[in-house]
Design an enzyme around this catalytic site. Sequence first.
Site, PDB file in Angstrom:
ATOM      1  N   LYS A 120       0.845  -1.198   0.000  1.00  8.05           N
ATOM      2  CA  LYS A 120       0.000   0.000   0.000  1.00  8.05           C
ATOM      3  C   LYS A 120       0.879   1.247   0.000  1.00  8.05           C
ATOM      4  O   LYS A 120       1.940   1.253   0.633  1.00  8.05           O
ATOM      5  CB  LYS A 120      -0.875  -0.070   1.264  1.00  8.05           C
ATOM      6  CG  LYS A 120      -1.968   0.968   1.387  1.00  8.05           C
ATOM      7  CD  LYS A 120      -2.785   0.673   2.666  1.00  8.05           C
ATOM      8  CE  LYS A 120      -3.957   1.622   2.846  1.00  8.05           C
ATOM      9  NZ  LYS A 120      -4.759   1.282   4.054  1.00  8.05           N
ATOM     10  N   SER A 168      -9.800   0.928   3.223  1.00  7.38           N
ATOM     11  CA  SER A 168      -8.970   1.800   2.416  1.00  7.38           C
ATOM     12  C   SER A 168      -7.915   1.065   1.599  1.00  7.38           C
ATOM     13  O   SER A 168      -7.380   1.625   0.651  1.00  7.38           O
ATOM     14  CB  SER A 168      -8.290   2.835   3.308  1.00  7.38           C
ATOM     15  OG  SER A 168      -7.372   2.202   4.186  1.00  7.38           O
ATOM     16  N   SER A 209      -9.825  -1.774   7.191  1.00 14.71           N
ATOM     17  CA  SER A 209      -9.252  -1.425   5.889  1.00 14.71           C
ATOM     18  C   SER A 209      -8.472  -2.528   5.183  1.00 14.71           C
ATOM     19  O   SER A 209      -8.115  -2.372   4.017  1.00 14.71           O
ATOM     20  CB  SER A 209      -8.350  -0.196   6.016  1.00 14.71           C
ATOM     21  OG  SER A 209      -9.135   0.967   6.087  1.00 14.71           O
TER      22      SER A 209
END
Lengths: 95, 485
Positions: free
Chosen positions: B78, B153, B177
């Site tokens: 990420k 997310s 997330s």
Amino acid sequence: MKISQNDVEHVARLARLSLEPDELQTMTRQMDVMLGYVEKLNELDTTGIEPMAHAVPMSNAFRKDESQPVIGIERALQNAPASGENCFKVPKVIE
Amino acid sequence: MKFQNLTIQEMRQKLKSGDLTSVELTRACLARIKATDSQLNAFITVCEEEALAAAAIADQQLAAGNAELLTGIPVAVKDIFNTLDVRTTCGSKILDNYVSPYDATAIVKLRQQGAVIVGKLNMDEFAMGSSSENSAAGAVRNPWDQERVPGGSSGGSAAAVAAGQVVATLGTDTGGSVRQPASHCGVVGLKPTYGRVSRYGVIAFASSLDQVGPVAGNVEDCALMLGAVAGYDPADSTSVDCPVPDYLENLQEGVAGKKIGLPKEYFIDGLDADIKQAVDAAIATYRQLGAEIVEVTLPHTDYSVACYYLIAMAEASSNLARYDGVRFGVRKDNGEGLIGMYQQTRSAGFGDEVKRRIMLGTYALSSGYYDAYYLKAQKVRTLIRQDFQNVFEQVDFLLTPVAPTPAFKIGEKVDDPLQMYLSDIFTIPTNLAGTCGLSLPCGFSQEGLPIGLQLIGKPFAEAEILQAAYAFEQATDWANKVPTL
């Protein structure tokens, strides 16, 4: 209303944000909805309940006060929007 | 065989035996990303040159017989992880030009295990969101249905694995997330116990809730990734100094004799019918595998979203004070002095969702409101943790849905933040309590969208929920289904 447009302007100043008039309106409406929703917590009696700041039961983590390798000036300044003489440069603070 | 159908364990074998080199594998991975990412937008940055250089070094190590856990395996992370000399934006305009001068500890550990990092994955700006729509790099699309969100997310982290762009990724989980996007994309995602993985170098959202978590195509690979990044780190004073077990060692342990709790507050009216059906079928599977199923209660569940958002927004408003245009990031200055520069920089650099959370957090912490909002939320958090402590005296772990609905349509919830927040109701309590949870595929909706099953374990009992997940995966074939791309 839980919050007025004046309150929102004040909070924006604290948060160092400037909001356009239409942003200010939307923000006021959305903050009002959220603040109304979180009122829900007042249904619970929390008298005598300890607040929980952290998921891990630990107190301060101390380390020995010894010098360690650091990132270095060049690396620390590589992303600076403005720098000079090994310092970050900012707009004039004192007139 | 196409590389995107291989697991990490299969890749390791092929690399070790010389059937495949890391350079070949990395080239195939980069080609797959190139061929599919215009449809998904899962990557913000692809590090082709760096990846091929790392793969060449991995091939030398493999030839010398020095293979570590991930030597030569292409993975991605990420864009919230500081990655040395690589652009690290956290999905924000304010970090558009930021090139990290150091590696996060999780990245250091991946490199030590020989992993080849091929790129940085798209996400909601500063990890604030449940749909991966709030990104300066544009929305991520769900590989199963490109009209839908992949969850968030860590939407890029889940979509990339589901689409076979990479075999495994790292995400972060503050209120779901990792687990929610894993569920929406039909892959396995784990949120370890708070303190299990170092947060050093992970761009902070809500520091008392943030935790690094792996995403992979199956339980074994997810366990392997956790083993690679877990452990105490002196640079993160909240990481916990307790030994990291070998998560692969007893994976086949099974669930016979285990007591599984079903929290009744998670099986409410309004739960999507397809999800209810898939989760009920999973419960039946566990019963067949020899587990005992009991109903339990987590009475404060209904307060968790309000509690979570107050705490997360308050912590975020404080953490994001550092983006002031002085030391890094994009500065905007039209000559109105220092305060003016701060305001212009932050107003131009942050997206709407981030501004909204900074505003609410600032308000909740401001003079006169602190006790009513922030302190109250911290007290309710204690009650929520006590709920979990109580049920874990009765059962070994909990079984719940991950999300109340399958992946929703892009744009469906952008104008209604509260509806978006409420979609996190089943994942948030785990973060508040500081315990661990994982999501694994357990079926599909009638529209063909993946459905995830959540297992929530006791603090530091990742091995136990991985074993339970593995037993389910072996008994079903959901993990073998892949989207067509």
